[in-house]
Design an enzyme around this catalytic site. Structure first.
Site, mmCIF file in Angstrom:
data_model
loop_
_atom_site.group_PDB
_atom_site.id
_atom_site.type_symbol
_atom_site.label_atom_id
_atom_site.label_comp_id
_atom_site.label_asym_id
_atom_site.label_seq_id
_atom_site.Cartn_x
_atom_site.Cartn_y
_atom_site.Cartn_z
ATOM 1 N N SER A 64 0.827 -1.205 0.000
ATOM 2 C CA SER A 64 0.000 0.000 0.000
ATOM 3 C C SER A 64 0.863 1.257 0.000
ATOM 4 C CB SER A 64 -0.906 0.032 1.233
ATOM 5 O OG SER A 64 -1.724 -1.106 1.274
ATOM 6 N N GLN A 65 0.252 2.338 -0.469
ATOM 7 C CA GLN A 65 0.881 3.663 -0.441
ATOM 8 C C GLN A 65 1.150 4.034 1.031
ATOM 9 O OE1 GLN A 65 -1.788 6.395 -2.302
ATOM 10 N NE2 GLN A 65 -0.629 8.187 -1.631
#
Ligand code: SAH
Length: 220
Positions: A64-65
């Site tokens: 994930s970011q």
């Protein structure tokens, strides 16, 4: 493991960036500053490790970011010693961040290769409070329930009942819900009387949470 002054400096920059985007929980910011995200990415992506973007980690999945990791971690209101169930170990980065925040993490991944890789890396990094499980996140971990907090890091088509049941009264679940390309981040609180309240927190985009079939799960 290879963590240099250059990486530390890049992390400080990343922390400043996500702070600007609205993250303020000092436990979260300290954890992002501490965890060497570059070690969770394939070496081909090393130069991007401290940009605020998601990346492929193999098996069609993504890490994930950093902002999303920080956002979910902040919504989770982690207190030191909290017992946290994570669905979707992936690279193991989110687990390491929760570990750095003082949580005791139980993380499930349905891809054997990703599970094996993350488990090994988390051990090498000394994340002693993370336990990795190969299994189906829809089922949770009834043997280790109840949990203070539950975090789902894949797009859930609905809120799995088994997971709600494994949440302690007074507990919090953070779950991105929705099919297709956009999900709504939901914070579900289980009240002491076992009633639930749900609040929406903006749109995000996750890889789908998929049901693991029995043949995939040979050992849990
Ligand atoms: N938390 C991860 C993000 C991983 S992306 C990180 O920090 O890197 C979501 C992950 O959820 C993928 O690895 C995917 O394989 C996994 N996943 C999808 N459906 C699942 C399920 N039913 N049970 C467990 N894991 C699942």
């Amino acid at each position: 493991m290879n963590d240099t002054f250059k990486h530390v400096a890049l992390r400080k920059k990343l922390v400043a960036e996500i702070k600007k985007k609205g993250i303020s929980d000092p436990l979260v910011l300290q954890a992002i500053e501490k965890v060497p995200r570059h070690l969770f990415l394939d070496s081909t992506f090393l130069q991007f490790a401290y940009q605020d973007t998601a990346f492929q980690i193999g098996e069609g999945q993504t890490i994930s970011q950093p902002f999303t990791v920080a956002y979910q971690s902040e919504l989770l209101e982690v207190k030191k010693g909290d017992k946290v169930l994570e669905i979707g170990t992936g690279s193991g980065y989110q687990s390491a961040v929760l570990n750095a925040m003082g949580a005791r993490v139980y993380s499930i991944e349905r891809h054997k290769k990703l599970h094996d890789k993350a488990k090994k890396l988390l051990e090498e990094l000394g994340c002693i409070n993370v336990k990795c499980f190969y299994g189906d996140g829809y089922k949770g971990l009834p043997a280790f329930a109840p949990f203070d907090k539950i975090i789902i890091t894949a797009a859930a088509p609905y809120i799995p009942n088994d997971l709600l049941e494994q949440l302690k009264p007074g507990g919090i679940m953070i779950i991105p819900v929705g099919e297709g390309t956009v999900q709504v981040m939901k914070k579900i609180k289980k009240n002491p009387d076992n009633q639930y309240t749900s609040t929406d927190y903006g749109n995000f985009s996750f890889v789908p949470m998929v049901k693991a079939t029995d043949w995939q799960i040979k050992s849990i």
